[in-house]
Write a protein that holds these residues in place. Structure first.
Motif, PDB file in Angstrom:
ATOM      1  N   PHE A   1       0.844  -1.036  -0.152  1.00  0.00           N
ATOM      2  CA  PHE A   1      -0.130   0.080   0.167  1.00  0.00           C
ATOM      3  C   PHE A   1       0.924   1.171   0.111  1.00  0.00           C
ATOM      4  N   TYR A   2       0.516   2.011  -0.928  1.00  0.00           N
ATOM      5  CA  TYR A   2       1.374   3.177  -0.995  1.00  0.00           C
ATOM      6  C   TYR A   2       0.415   4.538  -1.743  1.00  0.00           C
ATOM      7  N   ASN A   3       0.561   5.608  -1.046  1.00  0.00           N
ATOM      8  CA  ASN A   3       0.154   6.857  -1.393  1.00  0.00           C
ATOM      9  C   ASN A   3      -1.533   6.482  -1.489  1.00  0.00           C
ATOM     10  N   ASN A   4      -2.004   5.947  -0.336  1.00  0.00           N
ATOM     11  CA  ASN A   4      -3.498   5.679   0.003  1.00  0.00           C
ATOM     12  C   ASN A   4      -4.118   4.719  -0.963  1.00  0.00           C
ATOM     13  N   GLU A   5      -3.148   3.744  -1.696  1.00  0.00           N
ATOM     14  CA  GLU A   5      -3.760   2.939  -2.550  1.00  0.00           C
ATOM     15  C   GLU A   5      -2.903   1.649  -2.585  1.00  0.00           C
ATOM     16  N   ILE A   6      -3.778   0.549  -2.948  1.00  0.00           N
ATOM     17  CA  ILE A   6      -2.934  -0.696  -3.155  1.00  0.00           C
ATOM     18  C   ILE A   6      -2.078  -0.582  -4.264  1.00  0.00           C
ATOM     19  N   SER A   7      -0.903  -1.179  -3.950  1.00  0.00           N
ATOM     20  CA  SER A   7       0.284  -0.895  -5.160  1.00  0.00           C
ATOM     21  C   SER A   7       0.328  -2.431  -5.670  1.00  0.00           C
ATOM     22  N   GLU A   8       0.223  -3.427  -4.769  1.00  0.00           N
ATOM     23  CA  GLU A   8       0.242  -5.024  -5.387  1.00  0.00           C
ATOM     24  C   GLU A   8      -0.273  -5.667  -4.460  1.00  0.00           C
ATOM     25  N   LYS A   9      -1.043  -6.824  -4.915  1.00  0.00           N
ATOM     26  CA  LYS A   9      -1.497  -7.838  -4.051  1.00  0.00           C
ATOM     27  C   LYS A   9      -1.369  -9.200  -4.555  1.00  0.00           C
ATOM     28  N   SER A  10      -1.272 -10.086  -3.617  1.00  0.00           N
ATOM     29  CA  SER A  10      -0.947 -11.550  -3.945  1.00  0.00           C
ATOM     30  C   SER A  10      -2.419 -12.140  -4.527  1.00  0.00           C
ATOM     31  N   GLU A  11      -2.017 -13.470  -4.853  1.00  0.00           N
ATOM     32  CA  GLU A  11      -3.586 -14.350  -5.162  1.00  0.00           C
ATOM     33  C   GLU A  11      -4.332 -14.609  -3.709  1.00  0.00           C
ATOM     34  N   ILE A  12      -3.491 -14.517  -2.767  1.00  0.00           N
ATOM     35  CA  ILE A  12      -4.109 -14.764  -1.313  1.00  0.00           C
ATOM     36  C   ILE A  12      -5.178 -13.809  -1.356  1.00  0.00           C
ATOM     37  N   PHE A  13      -4.757 -12.579  -1.794  1.00  0.00           N
ATOM     38  CA  PHE A  13      -5.622 -11.396  -1.339  1.00  0.00           C
ATOM     39  C   PHE A  13      -6.752 -11.092  -2.097  1.00  0.00           C
ATOM     40  N   ASP A  14      -7.762 -12.189  -1.936  1.00  0.00           N
ATOM     41  CA  ASP A  14      -9.015 -11.967  -2.804  1.00  0.00           C
ATOM     42  C   ASP A  14     -10.121 -10.995  -2.107  1.00  0.00           C
ATOM     43  N   ASP A  15     -11.176 -11.063  -2.706  1.00  0.00           N
ATOM     44  CA  ASP A  15     -12.409 -10.114  -2.429  1.00  0.00           C
ATOM     45  C   ASP A  15     -12.797 -10.108  -0.933  1.00  0.00           C
ATOM     46  N   GLN A  16     -12.265 -11.048  -0.100  1.00  0.00           N
ATOM     47  CA  GLN A  16     -12.476 -11.160   1.290  1.00  0.00           C
ATOM     48  C   GLN A  16     -11.673 -10.334   2.044  1.00  0.00           C
ATOM     49  N   PHE A  17     -10.561 -10.018   1.695  1.00  0.00           N
ATOM     50  CA  PHE A  17      -9.488  -9.037   2.086  1.00  0.00           C
ATOM     51  C   PHE A  17      -9.805  -7.591   1.820  1.00  0.00           C
ATOM     52  N   SER A  18      -9.434  -6.725   2.666  1.00  0.00           N
ATOM     53  CA  SER A  18      -9.194  -5.150   2.275  1.00  0.00           C
ATOM     54  C   SER A  18      -8.545  -4.432   3.242  1.00  0.00           C
ATOM     55  N   VAL A  19      -7.821  -3.484   2.645  1.00  0.00           N
ATOM     56  CA  VAL A  19      -6.830  -2.519   3.554  1.00  0.00           C
ATOM     57  C   VAL A  19      -7.189  -1.236   3.336  1.00  0.00           C
ATOM     58  N   GLU A  20      -6.837  -0.546   4.637  1.00  0.00           N
ATOM     59  CA  GLU A  20      -7.393   0.832   4.758  1.00  0.00           C
ATOM     60  C   GLU A  20      -6.436   1.604   5.498  1.00  0.00           C
ATOM     61  N   ARG A  21      -6.319   2.875   5.200  1.00  0.00           N
ATOM     62  CA  ARG A  21      -5.282   3.864   6.324  1.00  0.00           C
ATOM     63  C   ARG A  21      -6.145   4.867   6.395  1.00  0.00           C
ATOM     64  N   PRO A  22      -7.276   4.654   7.613  1.00  0.00           N
ATOM     65  CA  PRO A  22      -8.229   5.429   7.775  1.00  0.00           C
ATOM     66  C   PRO A  22      -7.986   7.163   8.246  1.00  0.00           C
ATOM     67  N   ASP A  23      -6.844   7.078   8.865  1.00  0.00           N
ATOM     68  CA  ASP A  23      -6.780   8.201   9.715  1.00  0.00           C
ATOM     69  C   ASP A  23      -5.003   8.883   9.626  1.00  0.00           C
ATOM     70  N   GLY A  24      -4.342   8.272   8.489  1.00  0.00           N
ATOM     71  CA  GLY A  24      -3.087   8.674   8.470  1.00  0.00           C
ATOM     72  C   GLY A  24      -1.936   8.222   9.441  1.00  0.00           C
ATOM     73  N   SER A  25      -2.625   7.470  10.257  1.00  0.00           N
ATOM     74  CA  SER A  25      -1.572   6.541  11.220  1.00  0.00           C
ATOM     75  C   SER A  25      -1.731   5.160  11.261  1.00  0.00           C
ATOM     76  N   ASN A  26      -3.196   4.770  11.535  1.00  0.00           N
ATOM     77  CA  ASN A  26      -3.250   3.279  11.563  1.00  0.00           C
ATOM     78  C   ASN A  26      -3.246   2.932  10.098  1.00  0.00           C
ATOM     79  N   PHE A  27      -3.123   1.486   9.997  1.00  0.00           N
ATOM     80  CA  PHE A  27      -3.366   0.691   8.715  1.00  0.00           C
ATOM     81  C   PHE A  27      -3.743  -0.630   9.067  1.00  0.00           C
ATOM     82  N   THR A  28      -5.030  -0.764   8.706  1.00  0.00           N
ATOM     83  CA  THR A  28      -5.746  -1.912   8.942  1.00  0.00           C
ATOM     84  C   THR A  28      -5.860  -3.127   7.705  1.00  0.00           C
ATOM     85  N   LEU A  29      -5.895  -4.127   8.278  1.00  0.00           N
ATOM     86  CA  LEU A  29      -6.398  -5.476   7.325  1.00  0.00           C
ATOM     87  C   LEU A  29      -7.685  -5.991   7.867  1.00  0.00           C
TER      88      LEU A  29
END
Lengths: 117, 114
Positions: free
Chosen positions: A49-77
């Motif tokens: 994740f870079y610049n508030n968007e996903i840069s690359e994801k693996s085959e494991i990272f399917d539609d069940q997964f998501s990431v977020e950087r909601p407040d500029g400090s936390n990074f969630t899966l």
């Protein structure tokens, strides 16, 4: 020494439930990652994740997964509907781009052990 | 994609003896990281190597990257019980200064016996 902090350290959840794993990367780092390690197996890349968007994801990272950087400090899966096979240690990592464009090493968090029952 | 092979897969060494763990890549290594892990726990950063022929040491652990940047070794001198664990190598697959993920080896489990 700056650290990458992950919470919780352990999470037990029922199959089908949603879980959110949290990470606080080092404050001046620019790139953020999630990896996972099923017990006894390799550490595997999930997503970067870079610049508030996903840069690359693996085959494991399917539609069940998501990431977020909601407040500029936390990074969630987030895993929307957990399966038994999602049981693993999940590692967050961050890295900085040194001045002059030379990338620098990773800093890993101590991990969240997720157990799906 | 890059593959990293570690050898041996496991190692049992008597306390006080020296040992070497190897990490071989199918492609050029642009950044090679060594980590130590206790079973089921987090990754402890040991060293990072980038240049061909580079060698770094910390306490009794020395890591080297060969000139061709396709193989790295980790050498422990006069092993102690505290060295026991799983040693992982991880690699950057390119030098584009971008958002590179790490590819990890399968790990070497080190046991130190008295």
């Amino acid at each position: 020494e700056p650290e990458v902090t992950q919470t919780p350290s352990h999470q037990v959840t029922q199959m089908g439930q949603e879980v959110i794993l949290r990470c606080v990367p080092i404050s001046n780092h620019l790139y953020f990652y999630w990896y996972r390690q099923i017990l006894g197996q390799k550490v595997e890349f999930l997503v970067s994740f870079y610049n508030n968007e996903i840069s690359e994801k693996s085959e494991i990272f399917d539609d069940q997964f998501s990431v977020e950087r909601p407040d500029g400090s936390n990074f969630t899966l987030k895993i929307r509907s957990t399966k038994l096979e999602d049981s693993a240690m999940y590692f967050c990592a961050s890295r900085i781009l040194r001045p002059g464009g030379k990338h620098y090493g990773y800093t890993f968090g101590s991990g969240t052990r997720l157990t799906v029952v | 994609s890059q593959e990293l092979e570690q050898s041996p897969q496991s190692l049992i060494v008597q306390e006080g003896k020296n040992l070497t763990i190897n990490c071989t890549s199918s492609k050029t290594l642009y950044g090679l990281y060594w980590y130590k892990q206790k079973y089921g726990e987090g990754l402890i950063f040991l060293m990072m190597l980038q240049k061909g022929g580079e060698e770094k040491s910390h306490e009794k652990i020395t890591a080297k990257l060969d000139e061709k940047k396709q193989q790295s070794s980790l050498h422990i001198t006069a092993s102690q019980p505290s060295h026991a664990g799983i040693y992982l190598c991880g690699a950057d697959g390119s030098d584009n200064f971008g958002n590179e993920k790490l590819t990890f080896g399968t790990g070497t489990r080190l046991t130190i016996i008295p």
